[in-house]
Design an enzyme around this catalytic site. Sequence first.
Site, PDB file in Angstrom:
ATOM      1  N   ALA A  70      -7.295  -7.410 -11.190  1.00 47.81           N
ATOM      2  CA  ALA A  70      -6.332  -8.498 -11.389  1.00 47.81           C
ATOM      3  C   ALA A  70      -5.574  -8.189 -12.677  1.00 47.81           C
ATOM      4  O   ALA A  70      -5.656  -8.931 -13.657  1.00 47.81           O
ATOM      5  CB  ALA A  70      -7.034  -9.846 -11.476  1.00 47.81           C
ATOM      6  N   VAL A  71      -4.849  -7.065 -12.658  1.00 48.21           N
ATOM      7  CA  VAL A  71      -4.099  -6.657 -13.852  1.00 48.21           C
ATOM      8  C   VAL A  71      -3.006  -7.690 -14.154  1.00 48.21           C
ATOM      9  O   VAL A  71      -2.776  -8.045 -15.318  1.00 48.21           O
ATOM     10  CB  VAL A  71      -3.475  -5.254 -13.638  1.00 48.21           C
ATOM     11  N   CYS A 129       1.924  -8.787  -4.362  1.00 47.07           N
ATOM     12  CA  CYS A 129       0.919  -8.762  -5.436  1.00 47.07           C
ATOM     13  C   CYS A 129       0.085 -10.033  -5.390  1.00 47.07           C
ATOM     14  O   CYS A 129       0.617 -11.131  -5.542  1.00 47.07           O
ATOM     15  CB  CYS A 129       1.583  -8.643  -6.811  1.00 47.07           C
ATOM     16  N   ASN A 189      -0.523  -3.412   0.071  1.00 42.35           N
ATOM     17  CA  ASN A 189      -1.062  -3.746  -1.254  1.00 42.35           C
ATOM     18  C   ASN A 189      -2.564  -4.040  -1.167  1.00 42.35           C
ATOM     19  O   ASN A 189      -3.178  -3.861  -0.110  1.00 42.35           O
ATOM     20  CB  ASN A 189      -0.301  -4.949  -1.818  1.00 42.35           C
ATOM     21  N   THR A 190      -3.130  -4.492  -2.279  1.00 45.23           N
ATOM     22  CA  THR A 190      -4.554  -4.852  -2.292  1.00 45.23           C
ATOM     23  C   THR A 190      -4.787  -6.121  -1.462  1.00 45.23           C
ATOM     24  O   THR A 190      -3.871  -6.897  -1.215  1.00 45.23           O
ATOM     25  CB  THR A 190      -5.033  -5.111  -3.730  1.00 45.23           C
ATOM     26  N   GLY A 240      -4.114   2.693   1.319  1.00 41.28           N
ATOM     27  CA  GLY A 240      -5.281   1.825   1.277  1.00 41.28           C
ATOM     28  C   GLY A 240      -6.535   2.610   1.573  1.00 41.28           C
ATOM     29  O   GLY A 240      -6.808   2.974   2.721  1.00 41.28           O
ATOM     30  N   THR A 263      -6.495   4.258  -5.647  1.00 43.32           N
ATOM     31  CA  THR A 263      -7.857   4.284  -6.177  1.00 43.32           C
ATOM     32  C   THR A 263      -8.548   5.629  -5.944  1.00 43.32           C
ATOM     33  O   THR A 263      -9.206   6.162  -6.847  1.00 43.32           O
ATOM     34  CB  THR A 263      -8.664   3.150  -5.512  1.00 43.32           C
TER      35      THR A 263
HETATM   36  C1  LIG Z   1      -5.368  -1.266 -11.148  1.00 45.77           C
HETATM   37  C2  LIG Z   1      -4.371  -1.425 -10.051  1.00 45.77           C
HETATM   38  C3  LIG Z   1      -3.046  -1.742 -10.383  1.00 45.77           C
HETATM   39  C4  LIG Z   1      -2.098  -1.905  -9.377  1.00 45.77           C
HETATM   40  N1  LIG Z   1      -0.809  -2.208  -9.731  1.00 45.77           N
HETATM   41  C5  LIG Z   1       0.130  -2.349  -8.752  1.00 45.77           C
HETATM   42  C6  LIG Z   1       1.482  -2.624  -9.082  1.00 45.77           C
HETATM   43  O1  LIG Z   1       1.876  -2.737 -10.248  1.00 45.77           O
HETATM   44  N2  LIG Z   1       2.370  -2.751  -8.069  1.00 45.77           N
HETATM   45  C7  LIG Z   1       2.016  -2.606  -6.741  1.00 45.77           C
HETATM   46  O2  LIG Z   1       2.866  -2.720  -5.855  1.00 45.77           O
HETATM   47  N3  LIG Z   1       0.737  -2.333  -6.400  1.00 45.77           N
HETATM   48  C8  LIG Z   1      -0.198  -2.201  -7.365  1.00 45.77           C
HETATM   49  N4  LIG Z   1      -1.490  -1.894  -7.023  1.00 45.77           N
HETATM   50  C9  LIG Z   1      -1.826  -1.677  -5.596  1.00 45.77           C
HETATM   51  C10 LIG Z   1      -1.787  -0.197  -5.239  1.00 45.77           C
HETATM   52  O3  LIG Z   1      -0.494   0.361  -5.401  1.00 45.77           O
HETATM   53  C11 LIG Z   1      -2.234   0.004  -3.772  1.00 45.77           C
HETATM   54  O4  LIG Z   1      -1.361  -0.718  -2.940  1.00 45.77           O
HETATM   55  C12 LIG Z   1      -3.661  -0.479  -3.522  1.00 45.77           C
HETATM   56  O5  LIG Z   1      -4.504  -0.163  -4.613  1.00 45.77           O
HETATM   57  C13 LIG Z   1      -4.244   0.089  -2.236  1.00 45.77           C
HETATM   58  O6  LIG Z   1      -4.328   1.492  -2.279  1.00 45.77           O
HETATM   59  P1  LIG Z   1      -5.699   2.288  -2.692  1.00 45.77           P
HETATM   60  O7  LIG Z   1      -6.806   1.691  -1.875  1.00 45.77           O
HETATM   61  O8  LIG Z   1      -5.407   3.713  -2.374  1.00 45.77           O
HETATM   62  O9  LIG Z   1      -5.885   2.029  -4.148  1.00 45.77           O
HETATM   63  C14 LIG Z   1      -2.467  -1.749  -8.014  1.00 45.77           C
HETATM   64  C15 LIG Z   1      -3.794  -1.429  -7.692  1.00 45.77           C
HETATM   65  C16 LIG Z   1      -4.738  -1.263  -8.692  1.00 45.77           C
HETATM   66  C17 LIG Z   1      -6.160  -0.913  -8.303  1.00 45.77           C
END
Ligand SMILES: Cc1cc2nc3c(=O)[nH]c(=O)nc-3n(C[C@H](O)[C@H](O)[C@H](O)COP(=O)(O)O)c2cc1C
Length: 280
Positions: A70-71, A129, A189-190, A240, A263
């Site tokens: 939850a940045v 987000c 996204n997450t 993801g 990640t």
């Molecule tokens: C620490 C962190 C910061 C993130 N910051 C952003 C962001 O600023 N903008 C955004 O669109 N997604 C953000 N995300 C989401 C990632 O871009 C991505 O959509 C998400 O982590 C899923 O992909 P992954 O499972 O490969 O990490 C963030 C994710 C994490 C873990």
Amino acid sequence: MHVGALALDRPLLNGSGVVDVVSADEDWNLPDEAVIKLGAFVTKTLTRDARAGNEEPWAEAIDSGTLINAVGLANPGVDAANRDWTGLAARLGMPVIASIGGSVDDLPELARLITSAGWAEALELNLSCPNVDGGLVAADPAAASAAVAAVRAVTELPIFAKLTPACAAPAQVARAVEAAGADAVTCGNTMPIRAAAPDGSPLLGAGFHGGMSGVGLHLIALRLVAEVAEAVAIPVVGLGGIDGEAAAQRMLDAGADILAVGTGAVLDPGLIARLAAVLQ
Ligand SMILES: Cc1cc2nc3c(=O)[nH]c(=O)nc-3n(C[C@H](O)[C@H](O)[C@H](O)COP(=O)(O)O)c2cc1C
């Protein structure tokens, strides 16, 4: 591979914010060498004004491959980026995609400012987000399409619309953003979750708010990709929980045209180079 006028030498991107080379928060930064094989680099989401983000801690691992964060969109703000990131594409040797977000009302102004500054070859609209108020624009087709249309009206840069897995009808959202002028959809996204520690207390500084990324998100993201890829003709970015070649193949099988890693690449900085070899 092209996304509108954006040419990608390789269909491989990073996830905004999580794999970074310019963030103020070094936890998410990788050395330039680790990202050099990407087709383009996606920046941390920029907002109109600088944001400090939520209270820390910002992120915790809940198993070896899954994170909760939850940045809260900590970033230097668009004016600082327009001043400091003009050499970023030359430094990395690849096009830069500027992620923009925060309040949906700010998106056209952010798009206009970044387009005239000239350092980004495309925009990604963060419509998903979970960690800021009103962040889940992409849960609603009408709101998502209005956001894309408003940006389309002020820029010719290619637009990636970043969707959320927290949506019952992602195909409808994807069709709406495609009709509004998006050139690609990023899926996604997450996943918003309740960020509770094993003893029931809040896990992060933002209390119980958080989004899940990494391997725990992977099957959820695959469903998002599959439903969206069936619905639209524009390129789909699969993002993801990609942590290796097998997961990358599952994303391609689900219909992704482009892969992105977050990640997985932070936990394993060699991942981008390995995937690049497969996507050659
Ligand atoms: C620490 C962190 C910061 C993130 N910051 C952003 C962001 O600023 N903008 C955004 O669109 N997604 C953000 N995300 C989401 C990632 O871009 C991505 O959509 C998400 O982590 C899923 O992909 P992954 O499972 O490969 O990490 C963030 C994710 C994490 C873990």
